[in-house]
Design a protein around this motif. Structure first.
Motif, PDB file in Angstrom:
ATOM      1  N   ARG A  87       0.819  -1.210   0.000  1.00 35.01           N
ATOM      2  CA  ARG A  87       0.000   0.000   0.000  1.00 35.01           C
ATOM      3  C   ARG A  87       0.859   1.268   0.000  1.00 35.01           C
ATOM      4  N   VAL A  88       2.154   1.113   0.229  1.00 43.20           N
ATOM      5  CA  VAL A  88       3.008   2.289   0.354  1.00 43.20           C
ATOM      6  C   VAL A  88       3.111   3.009  -0.986  1.00 43.20           C
ATOM      7  N   ALA A  89       3.272   4.329  -0.914  1.00 47.81           N
ATOM      8  CA  ALA A  89       3.413   5.136  -2.133  1.00 47.81           C
ATOM      9  C   ALA A  89       4.841   5.031  -2.632  1.00 47.81           C
ATOM     10  N   GLY A  90       5.059   4.166  -3.609  1.00 48.06           N
ATOM     11  CA  GLY A  90       6.398   3.959  -4.143  1.00 48.06           C
ATOM     12  C   GLY A  90       6.650   4.758  -5.404  1.00 48.06           C
ATOM     13  N   ALA A  91       7.842   4.552  -5.962  1.00 47.08           N
ATOM     14  CA  ALA A  91       8.210   5.229  -7.205  1.00 47.08           C
ATOM     15  C   ALA A  91       7.378   4.670  -8.354  1.00 47.08           C
ATOM     16  N   ILE A  92       7.026   5.522  -9.270  1.00 47.72           N
ATOM     17  CA  ILE A  92       6.204   5.104 -10.404  1.00 47.72           C
ATOM     18  C   ILE A  92       7.056   4.312 -11.395  1.00 47.72           C
ATOM     19  N   PRO A  93       6.594   3.150 -11.854  1.00 48.20           N
ATOM     20  CA  PRO A  93       7.345   2.387 -12.852  1.00 48.20           C
ATOM     21  C   PRO A  93       7.526   3.196 -14.136  1.00 48.20           C
ATOM     22  N   PRO A  94       8.638   3.001 -14.832  1.00 44.74           N
ATOM     23  CA  PRO A  94       8.886   3.763 -16.071  1.00 44.74           C
ATOM     24  C   PRO A  94       7.750   3.644 -17.085  1.00 44.74           C
ATOM     25  N   ALA A  95       7.140   2.460 -17.169  1.00 47.60           N
ATOM     26  CA  ALA A  95       6.079   2.259 -18.158  1.00 47.60           C
ATOM     27  C   ALA A  95       4.867   3.136 -17.893  1.00 47.60           C
ATOM     28  N   LEU A  96       4.711   3.634 -16.661  1.00 47.27           N
ATOM     29  CA  LEU A  96       3.529   4.412 -16.308  1.00 47.27           C
ATOM     30  C   LEU A  96       3.726   5.916 -16.487  1.00 47.27           C
ATOM     31  N   LYS A  97       4.928   6.332 -16.847  1.00 42.53           N
ATOM     32  CA  LYS A  97       5.212   7.758 -16.940  1.00 42.53           C
ATOM     33  C   LYS A  97       4.685   8.329 -18.257  1.00 42.53           C
ATOM     34  N   SER A  98       3.364   8.447 -18.322  1.00 45.35           N
ATOM     35  CA  SER A  98       2.710   8.986 -19.507  1.00 45.35           C
ATOM     36  C   SER A  98       1.367   9.561 -19.098  1.00 45.35           C
ATOM     37  N   ILE A 144      -2.712   3.324 -27.080  1.00 47.32           N
ATOM     38  CA  ILE A 144      -1.778   4.429 -27.334  1.00 47.32           C
ATOM     39  C   ILE A 144      -0.688   4.453 -26.276  1.00 47.32           C
ATOM     40  N   TRP A 145      -1.098   4.272 -25.023  1.00 44.21           N
ATOM     41  CA  TRP A 145      -0.134   4.239 -23.917  1.00 44.21           C
ATOM     42  C   TRP A 145       0.839   3.066 -24.070  1.00 44.21           C
ATOM     43  N   ALA A 146       0.317   1.883 -24.493  1.00 45.86           N
ATOM     44  CA  ALA A 146       1.172   0.710 -24.672  1.00 45.86           C
ATOM     45  C   ALA A 146       2.223   0.965 -25.754  1.00 45.86           C
ATOM     46  N   ASN A 147       1.817   1.641 -26.822  1.00 42.42           N
ATOM     47  CA  ASN A 147       2.786   1.966 -27.876  1.00 42.42           C
ATOM     48  C   ASN A 147       3.866   2.901 -27.354  1.00 42.42           C
ATOM     49  N   TYR A 148       3.455   3.857 -26.501  1.00 36.48           N
ATOM     50  CA  TYR A 148       4.420   4.780 -25.899  1.00 36.48           C
ATOM     51  C   TYR A 148       5.370   4.029 -24.970  1.00 36.48           C
ATOM     52  N   ALA A 149       4.840   3.081 -24.182  1.00 34.19           N
ATOM     53  CA  ALA A 149       5.632   2.413 -23.152  1.00 34.19           C
ATOM     54  C   ALA A 149       6.456   1.246 -23.699  1.00 34.19           C
ATOM     55  N   TRP A 150       5.843   0.445 -24.595  1.00 33.23           N
ATOM     56  CA  TRP A 150       6.488  -0.796 -25.021  1.00 33.23           C
ATOM     57  C   TRP A 150       6.700  -0.890 -26.525  1.00 33.23           C
ATOM     58  N   TRP A 157      -1.112   9.501 -20.888  1.00 31.33           N
ATOM     59  CA  TRP A 157      -2.144   8.605 -21.405  1.00 31.33           C
ATOM     60  C   TRP A 157      -2.675   7.690 -20.310  1.00 31.33           C
ATOM     61  N   LEU A 158      -1.831   7.393 -19.314  1.00 33.43           N
ATOM     62  CA  LEU A 158      -2.286   6.544 -18.213  1.00 33.43           C
ATOM     63  C   LEU A 158      -3.474   7.176 -17.497  1.00 33.43           C
ATOM     64  N   THR A 159      -3.411   8.480 -17.259  1.00 36.93           N
ATOM     65  CA  THR A 159      -4.497   9.165 -16.558  1.00 36.93           C
ATOM     66  C   THR A 159      -5.808   9.029 -17.322  1.00 36.93           C
ATOM     67  N   PHE A 160      -5.770   9.258 -18.632  1.00 37.36           N
ATOM     68  CA  PHE A 160      -6.980   9.119 -19.458  1.00 37.36           C
ATOM     69  C   PHE A 160      -7.451   7.665 -19.468  1.00 37.36           C
ATOM     70  N   HIS A 161      -6.503   6.748 -19.566  1.00 34.61           N
ATOM     71  CA  HIS A 161      -6.809   5.326 -19.613  1.00 34.61           C
ATOM     72  C   HIS A 161      -7.554   4.890 -18.347  1.00 34.61           C
ATOM     73  N   VAL A 162      -7.021   5.252 -17.187  1.00 33.89           N
ATOM     74  CA  VAL A 162      -7.615   4.808 -15.923  1.00 33.89           C
ATOM     75  C   VAL A 162      -8.908   5.572 -15.627  1.00 33.89           C
ATOM     76  N   PHE A 163      -8.974   6.852 -15.991  1.00 33.75           N
ATOM     77  CA  PHE A 163     -10.188   7.627 -15.731  1.00 33.75           C
ATOM     78  C   PHE A 163     -11.379   7.045 -16.487  1.00 33.75           C
ATOM     79  N   THR A 164     -11.167   6.702 -17.763  1.00 36.13           N
ATOM     80  CA  THR A 164     -12.259   6.115 -18.540  1.00 36.13           C
ATOM     81  C   THR A 164     -12.609   4.721 -18.016  1.00 36.13           C
ATOM     82  N   ALA A 165     -11.599   3.972 -17.574  1.00 32.52           N
ATOM     83  CA  ALA A 165     -11.868   2.654 -16.988  1.00 32.52           C
ATOM     84  C   ALA A 165     -12.690   2.784 -15.719  1.00 32.52           C
TER      85      ALA A 165
END
Length: 281
Positions: free
Chosen positions: A123-134, A209-215, A136-144
């Motif tokens: 539950r601890v607030a850790g460092a954000i994984p490199p793949a999440l630094k976009s 779109i986020w997956a293309n950016y990350a991977w 697009w993640l915010t839009f992705h999760v908000f719509t989900a």
């Protein structure tokens, strides 16, 4: 200062847990006792829980200086928030008090999952994984979040429809007779899915779109991508069958329930049974 904020986040988390549990129990008692006053208390408890839920998300955002969307704990917080805010909108808009008895157990069980299965380190607030630094993640999760929240409401309405039709066939005066007419439940479930389906579509598109950016690829048939597509197909089939073939009633209710089961498996089962690129969430 940081420790103080984190302590307040923990306090808000347990206020949220207590409020959502209390809301669930009050709705159950109100439905069984046929007392609107108790149902109103359940609504009040849900509002208190939503306020604490919102505060916990904001404080996590303050601590991490990023959207709180980097691990399973943070995703569940946002999932609960989406369910409860859409539920409260539906309750105030359509005045269906018994709906809380079938929807509020969902965030309650999600929070129980956190308490029973996630230790403090998860539950601890850790460092954000490199793949999440976009962004697009915010839009992705908000719509989900909006899609999953509305699908949870359609799930509750589907259960109510099936119980209501059974009570009607038995022709006995029970607490189930306090439910709205079957046609009202069916139509509202359709409206919820009609709202959620475009949100799910946007979720998948922004995720690609986020997956293309990350991977470097839009689609890799990762287990979560695959099950998101399966969930999309189930709800697409629901809308197609309803619009083209007039599917209503029990068949539509069962599809709403099966669709939400697919949502839950996409959210949980994939992470714990089919690890892949989304294993952090």
């Amino acid at each position: 200062m940081g420790g103080s904020v984190e302590n307040w986040e923990v306090i808000l988390f347990y206020i949220m847990v207590g409020a959502y549990i209390g809301s669930t129990i009050l709705y159950w008692i109100g439905m069984a006792a046929k007392k609107d006053f108790i149902n109103h208390l359940g609504t009040f408890a849900a509002i208190i829980g939503l306020i604490a839920n919102t505060g916990a998300i904001i404080l996590r955002w303050v601590v991490t200086q990023r959207p709180p969307l980097s691990n399973g704990y943070e995703f569940i917080l946002t999932f609960c928030w989406g369910i409860v805010i859409i539920f409260l909108f539906a309750e105030f808009r359509y005045k269906i008090k018994p709906l809380g008895s079938f929807v509020m157990p969902v965030p309650f069980l999600l929070l129980m999952f956190i308490i029973m299965k996630m230790g403090p380190s998860e539950r601890v607030a850790g460092a954000i994984p490199p793949a999440l630094k976009s962004q697009w993640l915010t839009f992705h999760v908000f719509t989900a979040m909006l899609a999953y929240g509305a699908f949870a409401i359609s799930f509750g309405l589907g259960l109510m429809y099936l119980l209501k039709t059974n009570a009607h066939s038995n022709e006995k005066e029970t607490w189930l007779n306090r439910f709205p007419h079957e046609n009202v439940l069916d139509e509202l479930a359709y409206k919820m899915i009609g709202f959620a389906f475009p949100m799910l579509t946007l979720c998948i598109v922004t995720g690609a779109i986020w997956a293309n950016y990350a991977w470097g690829t839009y689609w890799s048939w990762d287990p979560k991508e695959t099950w998101s597509l399966i969930t999309w197909i189930i709800y697409a089939a629901y809308l197609h069958a309803r619009l083209m073939y007039g599917w209503k009633g029990k068949r539509a209710a069962w599809m709403a329930i099966i669709g939400f089961a697919a949502v839950l498996f996409t959210f949980f089962g994939v992470n714990y049974l089919l690890p892949g690129l989304h294993s952090y969430a």
